[in-house]
Design a protein around this motif. Structure first.
Motif, PDB file in Angstrom:
ATOM      1  N   CYS A   1     -14.561 -29.515  -6.778  1.00 51.59           N
ATOM      2  CA  CYS A   1     -14.480 -30.850  -7.387  1.00 51.59           C
ATOM      3  C   CYS A   1     -14.693 -31.930  -6.335  1.00 51.59           C
ATOM      4  O   CYS A   1     -14.374 -31.747  -5.167  1.00 51.59           O
ATOM      5  CB  CYS A   1     -13.122 -31.045  -8.060  1.00 51.59           C
ATOM      6  SG  CYS A   1     -12.714 -29.788  -9.297  1.00 51.59           S
TER       7      CYS A   1
ATOM      8  N   ALA B   1     -16.404 -38.799  -8.508  1.00 48.81           N
ATOM      9  CA  ALA B   1     -17.564 -39.035  -9.371  1.00 48.81           C
ATOM     10  C   ALA B   1     -18.576 -39.948  -8.698  1.00 48.81           C
ATOM     11  O   ALA B   1     -18.208 -40.906  -8.023  1.00 48.81           O
ATOM     12  CB  ALA B   1     -17.108 -39.638 -10.697  1.00 48.81           C
TER      13      ALA B   1
ATOM     14  N   ASN C   1     -19.194 -33.318 -13.651  1.00 47.93           N
ATOM     15  CA  ASN C   1     -18.166 -33.863 -12.753  1.00 47.93           C
ATOM     16  C   ASN C   1     -18.170 -35.390 -12.776  1.00 47.93           C
ATOM     17  O   ASN C   1     -17.118 -36.038 -12.817  1.00 47.93           O
ATOM     18  CB  ASN C   1     -18.404 -33.362 -11.331  1.00 47.93           C
ATOM     19  CG  ASN C   1     -17.353 -33.855 -10.354  1.00 47.93           C
ATOM     20  OD1 ASN C   1     -16.235 -33.362 -10.317  1.00 47.93           O
ATOM     21  ND2 ASN C   1     -17.717 -34.853  -9.555  1.00 47.93           N
TER      22      ASN C   1
ATOM     23  N   GLY D   1     -15.247 -37.969 -14.251  1.00 45.69           N
ATOM     24  CA  GLY D   1     -14.655 -38.986 -13.404  1.00 45.69           C
ATOM     25  C   GLY D   1     -14.904 -40.410 -13.863  1.00 45.69           C
ATOM     26  O   GLY D   1     -14.418 -41.358 -13.235  1.00 45.69           O
TER      27      GLY D   1
ATOM     28  N   GLU E   1     -12.033 -29.098 -12.944  1.00 38.07           N
ATOM     29  CA  GLU E   1     -12.621 -30.434 -12.868  1.00 38.07           C
ATOM     30  C   GLU E   1     -11.866 -31.409 -13.774  1.00 38.07           C
ATOM     31  O   GLU E   1     -11.668 -32.577 -13.425  1.00 38.07           O
ATOM     32  CB  GLU E   1     -14.102 -30.385 -13.242  1.00 38.07           C
ATOM     33  CG  GLU E   1     -14.976 -29.751 -12.164  1.00 38.07           C
ATOM     34  CD  GLU E   1     -16.436 -29.711 -12.549  1.00 38.07           C
ATOM     35  OE1 GLU E   1     -16.763 -30.048 -13.714  1.00 38.07           O
ATOM     36  OE2 GLU E   1     -17.265 -29.343 -11.699  1.00 38.07           O
TER      37      GLU E   1
ATOM     38  N   HIS F   1      -9.855 -34.806 -12.403  1.00 40.20           N
ATOM     39  CA  HIS F   1     -10.116 -36.167 -12.884  1.00 40.20           C
ATOM     40  C   HIS F   1      -9.086 -36.638 -13.913  1.00 40.20           C
ATOM     41  O   HIS F   1      -9.153 -37.793 -14.346  1.00 40.20           O
ATOM     42  CB  HIS F   1     -11.518 -36.244 -13.485  1.00 40.20           C
ATOM     43  CG  HIS F   1     -12.619 -36.056 -12.467  1.00 40.20           C
ATOM     44  ND1 HIS F   1     -12.876 -36.985 -11.493  1.00 40.20           N
ATOM     45  CD2 HIS F   1     -13.503 -35.047 -12.283  1.00 40.20           C
ATOM     46  CE1 HIS F   1     -13.897 -36.569 -10.746  1.00 40.20           C
ATOM     47  NE2 HIS F   1     -14.293 -35.389 -11.197  1.00 40.20           N
TER      48      HIS F   1
ATOM     49  N   SER G   1      -3.114 -34.028 -12.190  1.00 40.76           N
ATOM     50  CA  SER G   1      -4.131 -34.527 -11.265  1.00 40.76           C
ATOM     51  C   SER G   1      -3.481 -35.095 -10.005  1.00 40.76           C
ATOM     52  O   SER G   1      -3.945 -34.842  -8.880  1.00 40.76           O
ATOM     53  CB  SER G   1      -4.982 -35.597 -11.954  1.00 40.76           C
ATOM     54  OG  SER G   1      -5.977 -36.083 -11.089  1.00 40.76           O
TER      55      SER G   1
END
Length: 524
Positions: free
Chosen positions: A279, A282, A357, A361, A379, A383, A443
């Motif tokens: 990951c 973004a 990804n 994001g 992922e 995010h 996260s």
């Protein structure tokens, strides 16, 4: 113009990078597994290491030409075309019949049949390598520092042993199942076996199910793999080498998960967690995609992708999904292959590929509709985007069950789903704040660590290069018999000693009582 000092520093840095660079032989697994391995390969290359990748001539994702590695191309295919097309189609058809004992048994039999062929072909490919004296001589002369491989197939493990090289595993699954169960203590009382879809807090009946899942699944994996790899091991390493001990003797296990995803469980010193290492923050979206996302206004965007194997669904399911999306005010970006559904709404954009990804994001992304593959789930965690899950096969149902247990996902059975059920699930995740709050908490936990997972993985690969392995971190428990590992012999010895002691005590007391009785009789 560069200043002289900066120019000299740049040249010195280049020479330093080349001088300190190691030589890594990579034996990857194709498909989504290569997506993971490629991240590590590119990072190693960026740090000055020389990478050689062993690939099949008909490889699906692994390119022969790359600026990041040189390749050794073998003419025997690691993955047949049916792995991509026929197998995924058959698995999906079985999944659409719903969850039942007979359906699960049929799916399991199909997996055993097809993957057994793949493991056999891997062994054939390794045999061809070992019999190619020129190739093996070139590999010996190259003086690699280590072998990096994915043990979902066994080729790289056997190659490392043949070349007497340190071994690093990029792993979540081995040829015998989930990797923790092959290297670390795994009490079934609180460690759920993958596939059982349980948590670490089980009732008696769930613990019973967990044991059954473990025994059945481990037997299934053995049925797929043991005969092929045992024959290969005996042929080249002799009858005294248990082929799976070659896996367990790896120096470092780079685990593609962590404890934001897994339930807490015992581990080992040479297990390094790098969950979410692929990951990254973004990047800006392409202009046309950004315009579409921004057009969603306050409602935001839903993105949907079912991974590399399942780009298209049966038409009736696609129609229901499209109709459900059309009822929502959100904009939808759907990675979809196949005919355009007739019920598709104006709010839905179909794409062949998406920057997943970068979309996850994006601040306007509200929900991720996913099949539950490890990469996608991690992922989403990275995010902080909640999930509506449509699990299909393999580890996907179990991955999503972990997300449900953490309150970050809602799962829909694709076999019984219609537009009403799907819309209800989407609205629940969209409008119930706890889903997003729980995912954003995960996260934050994932990001709150002293070093990034990829940096941690690279450190340990370079550690093995610098030290010629990591034997001081390897447990020798796998060399012990089951009886010795569980101290059954010690327990039985102690029990026999206790019984003997009790017997001696009993006989002594009996003797004393008998003597006392005789003395009393004489006195009378």
């Amino acid at each position: 113009m560069l200043s002289p000092v900066l120019l000299v520093a740049s040249v010195l840095f280049v020479f330093y990078s080349v001088a300190r660079g190691g030589k890594v032989l990579v034996f990857p697994v194709d498909g989504s597994h290569w997506v993971n391995m490629k991240v590590i390969v590119e990072e190693l290359h960026s740090r000055g290491h020389n990478i050689t990748v062993v690939r099949a001539s008909n490889s699906w994702h692994i390119k022969e030409e790359s600026p990041h590695y040189t390749s050794i191309t073998l003419q025997m295919g690691q993955f047949h075309d049916y792995m991509v097309d026929d197998l995924s189609s058959e698995l999906l058809q079985l999944r659409m019949k719903g969850r039942s004992f007979s359906a699960d048994l049929a799916l399991g039999n199909l997996v055993v049949e097809r993957f057994s062929v793949m493991h056999r072909d891997i062994c054939t490919m390794v045999t061809a390598m070992f019999e190619d004296e020129s190739l093996m001589r070139s590999l010996q002369d190259a003086k690699y520092d280590l072998v990096l491989t994915d043990p979902a197939f066994g080729g790289g493990v056997f190659l490392a042993h043949r070349l007497h090289l340190p071994l690093v595993l990029n792993v979540r699954w081995t040829v015998r199942g989930e990797a923790h169960f092959d290297i670390a203590p795994s009490p079934l009382s609180y460690v759920p076996y993958p596939g059982a879809e349980l948590t670490d807090n089980m009732t008696f009946s769930q613990r019973l199910l967990n044991v059954f899942a473990y025994v059945f699944t481990r037997g299934t994996f053995s049925q797929m793999t043991d005969a092929h790899y045992t024959a290969l091991s005996k042929r080249y390493f002799g009858p005294d080498v248990d082929y799976f001990s070659l896996f367990q003797n790896a120096d470092i296990w780079l685990m593609r998960n962590d404890f934001t995803f897994e339930f807490p469980r015992p581990t080992m010193p040479n297990v390094v967690y790098m969950g979410g290492f692929q990951c990254k923050p973004a990047k800006p979206l392409p202009v046309d995609l950004e315009e579409f996302v921004q057009s969603s206004g306050q409602h935001g965007v839903i993105i949907m992708s079912l991974g590399t194997l399942f780009g298209s669904l049966p038409s009736d399911i696609s129609e229901e999904i499209a109709a459900a999306f059309a009822e929502l005010p959100q904009k939808v970006i759907w990675r979809h292959q196949g005919p355009k559904p007739s019920t598709l709404g104006n709010n839905t954009l179909l794409v062949d590929w998406m920057p997943q990804n970068d979309l996850l994001g994006h601040p306007k992304t509200k929900v991720f509709v996913a099949h539950g593959g490890t990469n996608g789930v991690q992922e989403a965690i990275y995010h902080g985007v909640p999930i509506v899950g449509l699990p299909l096969v393999f580890d996907q149902p179990d991955n999503l069950s972990k997300m449900v247990a953490r309150g970050t996902a809602k799962v829909v059975d694709i076999a019984t789903m219609d537009r009403a059920v799907f819309v209800e699930a989407l609205r629940e995740v969209l409008h119930e704040p706890s889903y997003r709050e729980n995912m954003q908490r995960l996260s934050r936990i994932h990001h709150d660590q002293p070093m990034k997972p990829l940096e941690r993985a690279i450190f340990w690969i370079e550690f093995v290069m610098r030290n010629g392995g990591a034997p001081h971190l390897r447990t020798q428990s796998f060399r012990m018999s089951w009886i010795a590992y569980h101290s059954v012999d010690v327990i039985l010895t102690l029990m026999m000693a206790l019984l003997l002691l009790l017997l001696i005590l009993f006989l002594t007391i009996k003797k004393c009582l008998s003597a006392l009785l005789k003395k009393k009789v004489k006195c009378e």
